[in-house]
Motif scaffolding. Structure first.
Motif, PDB file in Angstrom:
ATOM      1  N   MET A   1       0.851  -1.205   0.000  1.00 34.26           N
ATOM      2  CA  MET A   1       0.000   0.000   0.000  1.00 34.26           C
ATOM      3  C   MET A   1       0.882   1.249   0.000  1.00 34.26           C
ATOM      4  SD  MET A   1      -3.115   0.794   2.634  1.00 34.26           S
ATOM      5  CE  MET A   1      -3.029   2.458   3.256  1.00 34.26           C
ATOM      6  N   ALA A   2       0.485   2.234  -0.794  1.00 32.84           N
ATOM      7  CA  ALA A   2       1.286   3.461  -0.900  1.00 32.84           C
ATOM      8  C   ALA A   2       1.273   4.223   0.415  1.00 32.84           C
ATOM      9  CB  ALA A   2       0.729   4.350  -2.013  1.00 32.84           C
ATOM     10  N   GLU A   3       2.446   4.719   0.779  1.00 34.39           N
ATOM     11  CA  GLU A   3       2.535   5.490   2.017  1.00 34.39           C
ATOM     12  C   GLU A   3       2.396   6.978   1.709  1.00 34.39           C
ATOM     13  OE1 GLU A   3       5.799   4.090   4.728  1.00 34.39           O
ATOM     14  OE2 GLU A   3       6.218   2.801   3.016  1.00 34.39           O
ATOM     15  N   ASP A   4       2.006   7.738   2.729  1.00 34.96           N
ATOM     16  CA  ASP A   4       1.848   9.180   2.582  1.00 34.96           C
ATOM     17  C   ASP A   4       3.235   9.829   2.662  1.00 34.96           C
ATOM     18  OD1 ASP A   4       1.285  11.864   2.765  1.00 34.96           O
ATOM     19  OD2 ASP A   4      -0.150  11.682   4.420  1.00 34.96           O
ATOM     20  N   LEU A   5       3.557  10.652   1.674  1.00 34.52           N
ATOM     21  CA  LEU A   5       4.872  11.312   1.632  1.00 34.52           C
ATOM     22  C   LEU A   5       5.144  12.071   2.934  1.00 34.52           C
ATOM     23  CD1 LEU A   5       7.438  12.228   0.093  1.00 34.52           C
ATOM     24  CD2 LEU A   5       6.095  14.144  -0.808  1.00 34.52           C
ATOM     25  N   ARG A   6       4.116  12.739   3.440  1.00 38.91           N
ATOM     26  CA  ARG A   6       4.275  13.524   4.669  1.00 38.91           C
ATOM     27  C   ARG A   6       4.751  12.637   5.830  1.00 38.91           C
ATOM     28  NH1 ARG A   6       0.916  14.872   9.098  1.00 38.91           N
ATOM     29  NH2 ARG A   6      -0.634  13.424   8.320  1.00 38.91           N
ATOM     30  N   ILE A   7       4.124  11.460   5.935  1.00 38.61           N
ATOM     31  CA  ILE A   7       4.454  10.573   7.051  1.00 38.61           C
ATOM     32  C   ILE A   7       5.859   9.979   6.874  1.00 38.61           C
ATOM     33  CG2 ILE A   7       3.725   8.531   8.353  1.00 38.61           C
ATOM     34  CD1 ILE A   7       1.758  10.879   8.511  1.00 38.61           C
ATOM     35  N   VAL A   8       6.185   9.614   5.624  1.00 41.72           N
ATOM     36  CA  VAL A   8       7.515   9.052   5.357  1.00 41.72           C
ATOM     37  C   VAL A   8       8.597  10.061   5.734  1.00 41.72           C
ATOM     38  CG1 VAL A   8       9.082   8.296   3.517  1.00 41.72           C
ATOM     39  CG2 VAL A   8       6.715   7.473   3.558  1.00 41.72           C
ATOM     40  N   LEU A   9       8.379  11.334   5.340  1.00 45.55           N
ATOM     41  CA  LEU A   9       9.396  12.353   5.628  1.00 45.55           C
ATOM     42  C   LEU A   9       9.452  12.683   7.122  1.00 45.55           C
ATOM     43  CD1 LEU A   9       8.927  14.665   2.519  1.00 45.55           C
ATOM     44  CD2 LEU A   9      10.750  13.003   2.958  1.00 45.55           C
ATOM     45  N   LEU A  10       8.273  12.709   7.774  1.00 46.12           N
ATOM     46  CA  LEU A  10       8.251  12.987   9.221  1.00 46.12           C
ATOM     47  C   LEU A  10       8.962  11.871   9.997  1.00 46.12           C
ATOM     48  CD1 LEU A  10       4.610  14.342   9.704  1.00 46.12           C
ATOM     49  CD2 LEU A  10       6.682  15.527  10.462  1.00 46.12           C
ATOM     50  N   ALA A  11       8.713  10.637   9.553  1.00 47.35           N
ATOM     51  CA  ALA A  11       9.314   9.505  10.263  1.00 47.35           C
ATOM     52  C   ALA A  11      10.830   9.501  10.115  1.00 47.35           C
ATOM     53  CB  ALA A  11       8.722   8.191   9.747  1.00 47.35           C
ATOM     54  N   ASN A  12      11.318  10.146   9.050  1.00 41.70           N
ATOM     55  CA  ASN A  12      12.764  10.199   8.805  1.00 41.70           C
ATOM     56  C   ASN A  12      13.308  11.615   8.963  1.00 41.70           C
ATOM     57  OD1 ASN A  12      13.503   7.380   7.745  1.00 41.70           O
ATOM     58  ND2 ASN A  12      11.624   7.913   6.655  1.00 41.70           N
ATOM     59  N   ALA A  13      12.630  12.411   9.777  1.00 46.66           N
ATOM     60  CA  ALA A  13      13.024  13.818   9.927  1.00 46.66           C
ATOM     61  C   ALA A  13      14.507  13.930  10.263  1.00 46.66           C
ATOM     62  CB  ALA A  13      12.179  14.474  11.014  1.00 46.66           C
ATOM     63  N   GLY A  14      15.186  14.825   9.553  1.00 43.66           N
ATOM     64  CA  GLY A  14      16.616  15.028   9.801  1.00 43.66           C
ATOM     65  C   GLY A  14      17.513  14.097   9.004  1.00 43.66           C
ATOM     66  N   SER A  15      16.894  13.110   8.336  1.00 44.07           N
ATOM     67  CA  SER A  15      17.700  12.186   7.530  1.00 44.07           C
ATOM     68  C   SER A  15      17.288  12.287   6.061  1.00 44.07           C
ATOM     69  CB  SER A  15      17.478  10.738   7.987  1.00 44.07           C
ATOM     70  OG  SER A  15      17.648  10.619   9.367  1.00 44.07           O
ATOM     71  N   TRP A  16      18.209  11.935   5.204  1.00 43.63           N
ATOM     72  CA  TRP A  16      17.913  11.967   3.771  1.00 43.63           C
ATOM     73  C   TRP A  16      17.058  10.770   3.383  1.00 43.63           C
ATOM     74  CZ3 TRP A  16      19.006  16.239   1.169  1.00 43.63           C
ATOM     75  CH2 TRP A  16      20.009  17.076   1.654  1.00 43.63           C
ATOM     76  N   VAL A  17      16.074  11.037   2.533  1.00 44.50           N
ATOM     77  CA  VAL A  17      15.302   9.944   1.940  1.00 44.50           C
ATOM     78  C   VAL A  17      15.473  10.059   0.430  1.00 44.50           C
ATOM     79  CG1 VAL A  17      13.059   8.809   1.776  1.00 44.50           C
ATOM     80  CG2 VAL A  17      13.610  10.172   3.798  1.00 44.50           C
ATOM     81  N   GLY A  18      15.973   8.977  -0.212  1.00 39.67           N
ATOM     82  CA  GLY A  18      16.286   9.025  -1.637  1.00 39.67           C
ATOM     83  C   GLY A  18      15.030   9.151  -2.499  1.00 39.67           C
ATOM     84  N   PHE A  19      15.190   9.794  -3.669  1.00 35.87           N
ATOM     85  CA  PHE A  19      14.040   9.980  -4.574  1.00 35.87           C
ATOM     86  C   PHE A  19      13.472   8.628  -5.014  1.00 35.87           C
ATOM     87  CE2 PHE A  19      16.426  14.030  -5.378  1.00 35.87           C
ATOM     88  CZ  PHE A  19      15.482  14.857  -4.815  1.00 35.87           C
ATOM     89  N   ARG A  20      14.350   7.669  -5.225  1.00 35.23           N
ATOM     90  CA  ARG A  20      13.932   6.336  -5.669  1.00 35.23           C
ATOM     91  C   ARG A  20      13.052   5.672  -4.606  1.00 35.23           C
ATOM     92  NH1 ARG A  20      16.922   2.243  -8.540  1.00 35.23           N
ATOM     93  NH2 ARG A  20      15.414   0.596  -8.960  1.00 35.23           N
ATOM     94  N   GLU A  21      13.522   5.810  -3.348  1.00 37.31           N
ATOM     95  CA  GLU A  21      12.773   5.215  -2.239  1.00 37.31           C
ATOM     96  C   GLU A  21      11.388   5.866  -2.124  1.00 37.31           C
ATOM     97  OE1 GLU A  21      14.741   5.381   1.597  1.00 37.31           O
ATOM     98  OE2 GLU A  21      12.928   4.694   2.637  1.00 37.31           O
ATOM     99  N   ILE A  22      11.339   7.175  -2.279  1.00 37.29           N
ATOM    100  CA  ILE A  22      10.054   7.897  -2.201  1.00 37.29           C
ATOM    101  C   ILE A  22       9.114   7.418  -3.304  1.00 37.29           C
ATOM    102  CG2 ILE A  22       8.986  10.165  -2.589  1.00 37.29           C
ATOM    103  CD1 ILE A  22      11.388  11.378  -1.065  1.00 37.29           C
ATOM    104  N   GLU A  23       9.681   7.314  -4.504  1.00 35.90           N
ATOM    105  CA  GLU A  23       8.888   6.880  -5.645  1.00 35.90           C
ATOM    106  C   GLU A  23       8.247   5.521  -5.372  1.00 35.90           C
ATOM    107  OE1 GLU A  23      11.129   7.855  -9.281  1.00 35.90           O
ATOM    108  OE2 GLU A  23      10.121   6.083 -10.124  1.00 35.90           O
ATOM    109  N   GLU A  24       9.042   4.614  -4.782  1.00 37.58           N
ATOM    110  CA  GLU A  24       8.534   3.266  -4.535  1.00 37.58           C
ATOM    111  C   GLU A  24       7.551   3.217  -3.371  1.00 37.58           C
ATOM    112  OE1 GLU A  24      11.982   0.858  -4.069  1.00 37.58           O
ATOM    113  OE2 GLU A  24      12.464   0.926  -6.223  1.00 37.58           O
ATOM    114  N   ARG A  25       7.921   3.859  -2.246  1.00 41.48           N
ATOM    115  CA  ARG A  25       7.079   3.751  -1.055  1.00 41.48           C
ATOM    116  C   ARG A  25       5.773   4.528  -1.220  1.00 41.48           C
ATOM    117  NH1 ARG A  25      10.694   4.711   4.279  1.00 41.48           N
ATOM    118  NH2 ARG A  25       8.648   4.444   5.250  1.00 41.48           N
ATOM    119  N   CYS A  26       5.838   5.653  -1.928  1.00 38.10           N
ATOM    120  CA  CYS A  26       4.646   6.500  -2.021  1.00 38.10           C
ATOM    121  C   CYS A  26       3.910   6.323  -3.348  1.00 38.10           C
ATOM    122  CB  CYS A  26       5.029   7.965  -1.838  1.00 38.10           C
ATOM    123  SG  CYS A  26       5.939   8.276  -0.310  1.00 38.10           S
ATOM    124  N   SER A  27       4.406   5.437  -4.219  1.00 29.52           N
ATOM    125  CA  SER A  27       3.820   5.263  -5.560  1.00 29.52           C
ATOM    126  C   SER A  27       3.478   6.611  -6.171  1.00 29.52           C
ATOM    127  CB  SER A  27       2.532   4.422  -5.501  1.00 29.52           C
ATOM    128  OG  SER A  27       2.723   3.261  -4.795  1.00 29.52           O
TER     129      SER A  27
END
Lengths: 325, 151
Positions: A1-27
């Motif tokens: 299931m696609a994750e919400d970009l906001r939640i993914v970024l909040l959960a990783n606050a202060g750390s880099w999240v790769g564009f590829r990972e975002i594309e996959e996790r958030c569809s």
């Protein structure tokens, strides 16, 4: 299931999240990502972006920083200490589990999301991830069962005042301690205790405060009865600052209660009450009564002007399920 | 001492069928206790309509205690509030008459001002009777249920 970009970024606050990972996790497509990111900037989020490393959340009103809350609570008389979790079934269940393994007064369990948040009478509490404050605090009032009504009332006073001061809106208390703003519920508080004979009884005070939900973010069945600070003000409120504000006021009113008893909360409770002059219906034991509120007291209860004109008094502990009619 | 306050407290006692009431405000504590004997008639008609949950269940408790067979015991209410036999209106009761219970088995919930208290059986045994019904207003110490402890 696609994750919400906001939640993914909040959960990783202060750390880099790769564009590829975002594309996959958030569809999410590149264009979708851009529009979602600019919506988050509108909400007050700040990001770093780097072509190779991706995106990093630096700041957001939705970001709850327990270390900052604990720093601001360090001087309080109640030894509040927040432990913030990503997700739990219920922060109150978690607080009791900690109590059973030795945690004491001042322990606060907070979570970004609750999967089974509870309200009164088996009702579910809807907890949008990272949009509100979902937390439970352990108090062990020295007074035993006789003083428990005071805990209910002072919790309502602390939440209402914190919401007023932090969000700049008028917040009032619906009996016994829901907090309403703009004619809808912005905060619910459910307390649980355990009998301990003559010893102090522990109380877990569970708070749900709707902070940054946008108008469309409540489930349809709640939209007419629930509101958030954002809906009332059009602005985002920082969750970190609001949690600090609630704990500061909870400490102040709890201190007054311990020193002066339930009577020392009475005037503030009555001043903040939303009940005066309202037509209500509630259960009084097995009886259902309705009338117009003429007096509200956390010490004594509710006085109603009954159909027919007589005034009748209802003892606080036997009033439940109050609704406006 | 504020005479109006005392009058108001007496009215509260009458309208709620209370035998004793303690009121604290600031540094002042007022404790009122009615003399034994027949309760005075409520002063106002509005009070006369008031349900008296304590009175309603008192005869049951009063007659129940002396006739309780040896070996059975009562589970008293630890607080004033409203008694619920289930966790929600749509749920099954926590326990029914005839059920075997452990000391920590929940037999009901008492709510007072949105503070919930799960009531444990307290001893191992079998539930023989409920002395209060669902949603009944209960007093401190009022017997809630009868339990026959396991040998």
């Amino acid at each position: 299931m696609a994750e919400d970009l906001r939640i993914v970024l909040l959960a990783n606050a202060g750390s880099w999240v790769g564009f590829r990972e975002i594309e996959e996790r958030c569809s999410i497509s590149s264009a979708g990502f851009r529009s979602r990111l600019s919506a988050l900037v509108q909400e007050g989020c700040e990001f770093d972006e780097d072509e190779s490393r991706g995106v990093r959340l630096k700041a957001s009103p939705d970001l709850l920083m327990p270390s900052e809350v604990n720093e601001s609570a360090a001087g309080l008389r109640t030894p509040f200490r927040v432990e913030h979790l990503a997700s739990v079934e219920s922060t109150s269940d978690e607080a009791w589990a900690r109590f059973d393994t030795g945690a004491g007064e001042g322990t606060v369990v907070s979570a970004d999301s609750q999967t089974a948040g509870r309200g009164r009478g088996g009702n579910r509490w809807h907890s949008s991830p990272c949009r509100g404050l979902w937390f439970s605090a352990i108090l062990v009032p020295p007074s035993g069962p006789a003083g428990l009504s005071g805990i209910t009332c002072l919790a309502g006073v602390a939440a209402a005042r914190a919401i007023e001061d932090s969000c700049g809106i008028r917040a009032r208390i619906k009996w016994p301690n829901d907090v309403w703003a703009g004619g809808r519920k912005i905060c619910g508080i459910l307390a649980e205790t355990r009998s301990r004979g003559p010893s102090p009884w522990p109380v877990v005070l569970g708070f749900g405060i709707n902070v940054n939900q946008a108008p469309g973010e409540f489930p349809a069945e709640l939209a007419a009865v629930a509101t958030s600070a954002r809906i009332e003000t059009g602005r985002m409120t920082g969750r970190t600052a609001l949690l600090s504000a609630v704990l500061t006021r909870l400490d102040a009113w709890y201190g007054r209660f311990k020193d002066g008893g339930i009577g020392s909360i009475e005037s503030e409770y009555s001043a903040l009450s939303l009940m005066h002059g309202r037509a209500v219906r509630f259960a009084f034991g097995r009886e259902t009564v309705q009338g117009t509120v003429v007096r509200v007291s956390c010490v004594e209860g509710i006085a109603l002007s009954m159909p027919g004109g007589a005034t009748r008094f209802f003892r606080a502990e036997h009033v439940s399920g109050v609704e406006f009619i | 001492m504020d005479v109006d306050l005392v009058k108001e407290l007496v009215a509260i006692m009458n309208s709620n069928g209370l035998a004793e009431l303690e009121y604290q405000t600031g540094g002042v504590t007022v404790r009122l206790r009615k003399a034994a004997g027949p309760a005075p008639a409520p002063a106002e008609s509005a009070c006369a309509q008031a349900p008296a949950p304590a009175k309603a269940s008192a005869p049951e408790a009063a007659t129940g205690t002396p006739t309780r067979p040896a070996g059975e015991s009562e589970i008293p209410s630890p607080m004033v509030g409203t008694f619920y036999r289930a966790s929600s209106p749509d749920s099954q009761p926590f326990v029914s008459v005839g059920d075997s219970v452990e000391p920590d088995t929940v037999i009901g919930i008492i709510e007072a001002m949105k503070i919930m208290n799960e009531i444990p059986a307290g001893v191992r045994g079998v539930i023989r009777e409920f002395l209060v019904v669902d949603h009944e207003a209960v007093e401190y110490g009022q017997p809630l249920a009868v339990i026959e402890p396991a040998a």
